[in-house]
Scaffold this motif. Structure first.
Motif, PDB file in Angstrom:
ATOM      1  N   CYS A   1       0.842  -1.192   0.000  1.00  0.00           N
ATOM      2  CA  CYS A   1       0.000   0.000   0.000  1.00  0.00           C
ATOM      3  C   CYS A   1       0.881   1.248   0.000  1.00  0.00           C
TER       4      CYS A   1
ATOM      5  N   CYS B   1       0.011   3.294   3.607  1.00  0.00           N
ATOM      6  CA  CYS B   1       0.360   2.792   4.946  1.00  0.00           C
ATOM      7  C   CYS B   1       1.442   1.717   4.913  1.00  0.00           C
TER       8      CYS B   1
ATOM      9  N   CYS C   1      -7.090  -1.475   0.358  1.00  0.00           N
ATOM     10  CA  CYS C   1      -6.201  -1.810   1.469  1.00  0.00           C
ATOM     11  C   CYS C   1      -7.039  -2.117   2.714  1.00  0.00           C
TER      12      CYS C   1
ATOM     13  N   CYS D   1      -5.918   0.609   5.649  1.00  0.00           N
ATOM     14  CA  CYS D   1      -6.207   2.051   5.641  1.00  0.00           C
ATOM     15  C   CYS D   1      -7.268   2.440   4.610  1.00  0.00           C
TER      16      CYS D   1
ATOM     17  N   HIS E   1      -7.122   2.482   1.429  1.00  0.00           N
ATOM     18  CA  HIS E   1      -6.632   3.067   0.173  1.00  0.00           C
ATOM     19  C   HIS E   1      -7.174   2.236  -0.999  1.00  0.00           C
TER      20      HIS E   1
HETATM   21 ZN    ZN Z   1      -2.969   1.008   3.324  1.00  0.00          ZN
END
Ligand code: ZN
Length: 334
Positions: free
Chosen positions: A32, A35, A51, A54, A56
């Motif tokens: 990612c 993060c 993700c 987080c 994403h």
């Molecule tokens: Zn992430």
């Protein structure tokens, strides 16, 4: 007029905000960019390329997205037989046909895949763009596939859904690419004339001629979190205007604040959300109870109409009475 030359150099990595891309790991594993969590390919797919740490949203191919939207069900491709030609014999760093062949080697035949499918139980036509094919650029084939998909939706009487991810018009096709902006808009006009809904989902990035044509015409417009939605990207604007832009310029969350999108929705929730929306939009209109104002206006109109009908008779009666009591004499004025 200033004679100062404008720099058009491409600032690839020194820009403040490079477009995040997943780090290259051995095999199909991904890291990612936000993060730094690492995921195996099967974990990524299970979480729809979002993700798990987080949220994403990673880039996703058009065919993977269609699989997720159809929830593993079948989908029937529309216009898949269309292939790009090279009418301008365009060469930049390499000939256009070579670029097409390189892009096709990754698995797609164009930057859009259109299909009929059932989305959360609702039949619809979907046109899904793929940034992995020449930056999701819109050339003649993208425009024609989109138009065919819209025509198919009209013929079947079902809604039309699109997910955009594009750098804009395809420069290798010049004005032929720009013409697709008008073509896609005309297709949506015909969809609207048929009374069918058009739902637009803006994924990262939605820019240029795609944002300036069909992507901004949804009856309802959703965006994925963190998606860049703008005609020009921030680096281009900063280089042109020589002014600093806010960090969140053009991001989906900021476009929501300014009313350009109706909601920012997590990719994993999109099918259910769109399915509910299509179910609502396709309900037959209910007979609305008349408001008090409408009833008064209606009554007033009825009374006026009955008075108008009765007026000649009333006038005649009145005239007879007047004439009977006071016969007209020479020189009288009425
Ligand atoms: Zn992430």
């Amino acid at each position: 007029m200033s004679r100062r030359p404008i720099s058009v150099s491409i600032d690839r990595l020194r820009g403040r905000r490079p477009v995040p891309s997943p780090a290259k790991l051995p095999g199909d594993d991904r890291e990612c960019p936000r993060c730094k969590s690492r995921f195996r390919a099967d974990e990524m797919r299970r979480n729809q390329f979002v993700c798990a740490a987080c949220d994403h949203h990673f880039p996703i191919g058009a065919r993977d997205r269609l699989d997720f939207m159809a929830d593993g069900g079948d989908w029937t491709e529309i216009g898949g037989e269309l292939r790009a030609t090279d009418p301008l014999r365009f060469v930049d760093l390499q000939p256009y046909p070579d670029r097409i062949r390189s892009a096709e080697a990754k698995g797609n035949t164009e930057a859009i895949v259109c299909a009929e499918l059932r989305l959360a139980g609702q039949a619809c036509v979907a046109a899904i763009m793929d940034f992995g094919f020449l930056g999701g650029s819109m050339g003649s084939v993208v425009g024609e596939r989109f138009a065919k998909a819209a025509d198919h939706a009209v013929a079947r009487g079902i809604p039309f859904v699109t997910v955009t991810s594009s750098g804009g018009a395809r420069m290798q096709e010049g004005v032929l690419a720009l013409m697709q902006m008008a073509k896609t808009i005309v297709s949506l006009d015909e969809l609207a004339d048929a009374g069918l809904p058009f739902v637009c989902v803006l994924a990262h990035p939605t820019t240029g001629g795609v944002w300036a044509s069909f992507a901004s015409l949804g009856d309802v417009t959703y965006a994925e979190p963190g998606a860049l939605i703008a005609f020009s990207g921030p680096r281009v604007i900063e280089q042109t205007t020589r002014e600093k832009l806010p960090e969140d310029f053009g991001l989906a969350e900021q476009q929501l604040v300014h009313g350009h999108v109706d909601a920012v929705v997590d990719r994993r929730e999109l099918p259910a959300r769109i399915g509910r929306l299509l179910a609502i939009l396709q309900q037959p209109p209910k007979a609305q109870p008349q408001s008090l104002a409408t009833q008064l206006a209606q009554n007033g109109t009825d009374r006026a109409a009955s008075m108008a009908r009765a007026l000649p008779q009333l006038s005649k009666k009145l005239m007879d009475r007047v004439m009977g009591e006071q016969p007209r004499r020479p020189g009288d004025r009425w």
